[in-house]
Design a protein around this motif. Sequence first.
Motif, PDB file in Angstrom:
ATOM      1  N   GLY A 127       0.813  -1.211   0.000  1.00  0.00           N
ATOM      2  CA  GLY A 127       0.000   0.000   0.000  1.00  0.00           C
ATOM      3  C   GLY A 127       0.845   1.259   0.000  1.00  0.00           C
ATOM      4  O   GLY A 127       0.505   2.251  -0.647  1.00  0.00           O
ATOM      5  N   LEU A 128       1.961   1.232   0.716  1.00  0.00           N
ATOM      6  CA  LEU A 128       2.852   2.385   0.752  1.00  0.00           C
ATOM      7  C   LEU A 128       3.469   2.652  -0.622  1.00  0.00           C
ATOM      8  O   LEU A 128       3.553   3.799  -1.063  1.00  0.00           O
ATOM      9  CB  LEU A 128       3.948   2.166   1.792  1.00  0.00           C
ATOM     10  N   VAL A 129       3.865   1.597  -1.318  1.00  0.00           N
ATOM     11  CA  VAL A 129       4.502   1.755  -2.629  1.00  0.00           C
ATOM     12  C   VAL A 129       3.545   2.413  -3.616  1.00  0.00           C
ATOM     13  O   VAL A 129       3.885   3.397  -4.279  1.00  0.00           O
ATOM     14  CB  VAL A 129       4.992   0.383  -3.160  1.00  0.00           C
ATOM     15  N   ILE A 130       2.330   1.901  -3.717  1.00  0.00           N
ATOM     16  CA  ILE A 130       1.399   2.463  -4.699  1.00  0.00           C
ATOM     17  C   ILE A 130       0.948   3.856  -4.279  1.00  0.00           C
ATOM     18  O   ILE A 130       0.704   4.722  -5.125  1.00  0.00           O
ATOM     19  CB  ILE A 130       0.198   1.518  -4.940  1.00  0.00           C
ATOM     20  N   SER A 131       0.872   4.122  -2.986  1.00  0.00           N
ATOM     21  CA  SER A 131       0.486   5.453  -2.527  1.00  0.00           C
ATOM     22  C   SER A 131       1.531   6.491  -2.889  1.00  0.00           C
ATOM     23  O   SER A 131       1.191   7.611  -3.304  1.00  0.00           O
ATOM     24  CB  SER A 131       0.273   5.456  -1.013  1.00  0.00           C
ATOM     25  N   LEU A 190      -7.671   1.351  -4.808  1.00  0.00           N
ATOM     26  CA  LEU A 190      -8.646   0.378  -4.303  1.00  0.00           C
ATOM     27  C   LEU A 190      -8.193  -1.047  -4.579  1.00  0.00           C
ATOM     28  O   LEU A 190      -8.391  -1.941  -3.751  1.00  0.00           O
ATOM     29  CB  LEU A 190     -10.016   0.622  -4.935  1.00  0.00           C
ATOM     30  N   CYS A 191      -7.586  -1.279  -5.723  1.00  0.00           N
ATOM     31  CA  CYS A 191      -7.104  -2.620  -6.071  1.00  0.00           C
ATOM     32  C   CYS A 191      -6.053  -3.093  -5.070  1.00  0.00           C
ATOM     33  O   CYS A 191      -6.148  -4.196  -4.520  1.00  0.00           O
ATOM     34  CB  CYS A 191      -6.544  -2.600  -7.477  1.00  0.00           C
ATOM     35  N   VAL A 192      -5.079  -2.255  -4.807  1.00  0.00           N
ATOM     36  CA  VAL A 192      -4.019  -2.638  -3.864  1.00  0.00           C
ATOM     37  C   VAL A 192      -4.571  -2.719  -2.438  1.00  0.00           C
ATOM     38  O   VAL A 192      -4.265  -3.651  -1.699  1.00  0.00           O
ATOM     39  CB  VAL A 192      -2.847  -1.635  -3.942  1.00  0.00           C
ATOM     40  N   GLY A 193      -5.399  -1.769  -2.067  1.00  0.00           N
ATOM     41  CA  GLY A 193      -5.912  -1.748  -0.707  1.00  0.00           C
ATOM     42  C   GLY A 193      -6.809  -2.934  -0.388  1.00  0.00           C
ATOM     43  O   GLY A 193      -6.663  -3.573   0.654  1.00  0.00           O
ATOM     44  N   GLY A 200      -2.020 -10.266  -2.188  1.00  0.00           N
ATOM     45  CA  GLY A 200      -1.667  -8.849  -2.105  1.00  0.00           C
ATOM     46  C   GLY A 200      -0.676  -8.446  -3.176  1.00  0.00           C
ATOM     47  O   GLY A 200      -0.733  -7.327  -3.693  1.00  0.00           O
ATOM     48  N   LEU A 201       0.236  -9.318  -3.530  1.00  0.00           N
ATOM     49  CA  LEU A 201       1.209  -9.028  -4.577  1.00  0.00           C
ATOM     50  C   LEU A 201       0.534  -8.878  -5.934  1.00  0.00           C
ATOM     51  O   LEU A 201       0.894  -8.008  -6.728  1.00  0.00           O
ATOM     52  CB  LEU A 201       2.288 -10.111  -4.622  1.00  0.00           C
ATOM     53  N   TYR A 202      -0.461  -9.713  -6.207  1.00  0.00           N
ATOM     54  CA  TYR A 202      -1.212  -9.580  -7.456  1.00  0.00           C
ATOM     55  C   TYR A 202      -1.928  -8.234  -7.508  1.00  0.00           C
ATOM     56  O   TYR A 202      -1.987  -7.595  -8.560  1.00  0.00           O
ATOM     57  CB  TYR A 202      -2.219 -10.715  -7.619  1.00  0.00           C
ATOM     58  N   GLY A 203      -2.477  -7.816  -6.396  1.00  0.00           N
ATOM     59  CA  GLY A 203      -3.118  -6.503  -6.348  1.00  0.00           C
ATOM     60  C   GLY A 203      -2.123  -5.388  -6.607  1.00  0.00           C
ATOM     61  O   GLY A 203      -2.439  -4.409  -7.291  1.00  0.00           O
ATOM     62  N   ILE A 240       0.207  -1.533 -12.942  1.00  0.00           N
ATOM     63  CA  ILE A 240      -0.190  -1.454 -14.354  1.00  0.00           C
ATOM     64  C   ILE A 240      -1.198  -0.328 -14.550  1.00  0.00           C
ATOM     65  O   ILE A 240      -1.101   0.458 -15.502  1.00  0.00           O
ATOM     66  CB  ILE A 240      -0.745  -2.815 -14.836  1.00  0.00           C
ATOM     67  N   LEU A 241      -2.182  -0.226 -13.657  1.00  0.00           N
ATOM     68  CA  LEU A 241      -3.154   0.859 -13.758  1.00  0.00           C
ATOM     69  C   LEU A 241      -2.475   2.216 -13.618  1.00  0.00           C
ATOM     70  O   LEU A 241      -2.831   3.167 -14.314  1.00  0.00           O
ATOM     71  CB  LEU A 241      -4.224   0.696 -12.678  1.00  0.00           C
TER      72      LEU A 241
END
Length: 166
Positions: A74-78, A103-106, A148-151, A157-158
């Motif tokens: 979550g931190l990485v995508i944020s 939302l996907c990662v969370g 979680g890794l798939y998310g 990608i998004l």
Amino acid sequence: MATLPPIASDYCPPFAPFFGLMGVASAMIFSSMGAGYGTYKSGIGIAGVGTFKPELMMKALVPVVMAGIISVYGLVISVLIAGALTPTGYSLYAGFVHLGAGLCVGLTGLAAGYAIGIVGDVCVRGYAYQPRLFVAMVLVLIFAEVLGLYGLIVGLILNTKATGNC
């Protein structure tokens, strides 16, 4: 003469960064909730093991470490979404894509944290009675972590597709 801010178009309304910020918030909040639940639920099993067999405590901490990794996703995508946010010239398309990525990662982090917590609690307690169960526990925990890794992968990608700047 002062420069005026650009006039908002239909594609770049002034509220578009709100959706990107909601993506940041949802990634951090939901993945941290999943990591917290995984730590909490696994900690209950670890406390039970520590009373009967304290020599198994270090190996029993594996679910807690794996639950903590969920919050890092979550931190990485944020951080990536927050780096793309701009107060002007941010399109509504980019806002919705960033919201979807967050939302996907969370939500996958929340689901992975729940799975790690339940598996960690049950398997750590079983590990106290049968030490050969450790390998099975680690395998199931890896499969729960991969959710979680798939998310995170889908969120990355998004994030790369959100290039609709005005």
